[in-house]
Design an enzyme around this catalytic site. Structure first.
Site, PDB file in Angstrom:
ATOM      1  CG  LEU A 111      -1.962  -1.043   1.385  1.00 23.67           C
ATOM      2  CD1 LEU A 111      -2.695  -0.869   2.715  1.00 23.67           C
ATOM      3  CD2 LEU A 111      -2.960  -1.005   0.227  1.00 23.67           C
ATOM      4  CG  ASP A 112       0.176   4.711  -2.557  1.00 23.30           C
ATOM      5  OD1 ASP A 112       0.942   3.970  -3.194  1.00 23.30           O
ATOM      6  OD2 ASP A 112      -0.683   5.443  -3.084  1.00 23.30           O
ATOM      7  CE  LYS A 113       5.054   8.975   3.210  1.00 25.45           C
ATOM      8  NZ  LYS A 113       4.185   9.821   4.087  1.00 25.45           N
TER       9      LYS A 113
END
Length: 222
Positions: A68-70
């Site tokens: 997942l994106d940060k």
């Protein structure tokens, strides 16, 4: 994919809870990743803290299956053996997993549901941002449904039918309703409306290495 550039000097991931384990069995670990924590470490030493780094301190054999994106929170799956990793990773690559996200977007989305079908590519002048690119982009589709309304905002359920980097964030911008708190794609009031990206991977379904169909859920924190 991780949204943070290795050159970004600002990285202060949350420490409490340090890890949020949703499920463990002989093949898999499932975590609820908080917003602000990288899925995997970056190349720069300042970016060494990540979900994978933390997990491998307790489970050295753990392998990450997807990211997942940060700034996106929610369900992340890791494997505890090569067989489990191969079987689950193949489902992500083959797009047979089922994913459901919750997002708060700027403005009122009048239509009850719809599909965004726009190809995406890296924005070469604004890396690591992405953009709609009808000439060179890779196909990307997102189905969405309205869940409810707030003041100057709409709550959506998002179903990514493909898995491109920043897909949901860029598709919502293209729809005319950026995700609140999105430091890459929102500005003005939409950016200031939240102190984090209001995007959460709430539910993930796939075929377990033991042959059963499983669904894992992380309650939406906003």
């Amino acid at each position: 994919m991780n949204a943070l550039s290795d050159a970004d000097p600002i990285y202060n991931p949350p420490q409490n809870p340090y890890l949020s384990l949703l499920h463990r069995d002989a093949h898999l670990l499932v975590f609820n990743k908080p917003s602000g924590l990288l899925s995997v470490p970056g190349r720069h030493p300042a970016l060494s803290d990540s979900l994978l780094t933390r997990v491998q301190k307790e489970y050295p054999e753990a392998l990450i299956v997807h990211r997942l994106d940060k700034d996106t929170s929610g369900v992340v799956v890791m494997s505890l053996n090569r067989r489990g990793h191969a079987l689950v990773a193949a489902q992500f690559e083959g797009r047979t997993t089922r994913k459901s996200y919750v997002a708060e977007v700027w403005g009122r989305v009048e239509q009850a549901e719809g599909v965004v079908n726009l190809p995406l590519a890296i924005d070469p002048d604004n890396k690591p941002r992405h953009r709609v690119d009808t000439d060179h982009g890779k196909p990307a589709q997102t189905r969405w449904q309205v869940m409810g309304y707030g003041e100057k905002r709409t709550r959506l359920r998002l179903y990514p039918l493909t898995g491109r980097t920043h897909q949901l964030r860029v598709h919502m911008k293209a729809l005319g309703h950026v995700i609140l708190g999105d430091a890459f794609y929102a500005d003005g009031d939409a950016l200031l409306a939240a102190n984090r990206l209001l995007l959460h991977a709430e539910e993930l379904s796939f075929r377990h290495p033991d042959g059963s169909d499983v669904t894992f859920t992380a309650p939406t924190p906003f």
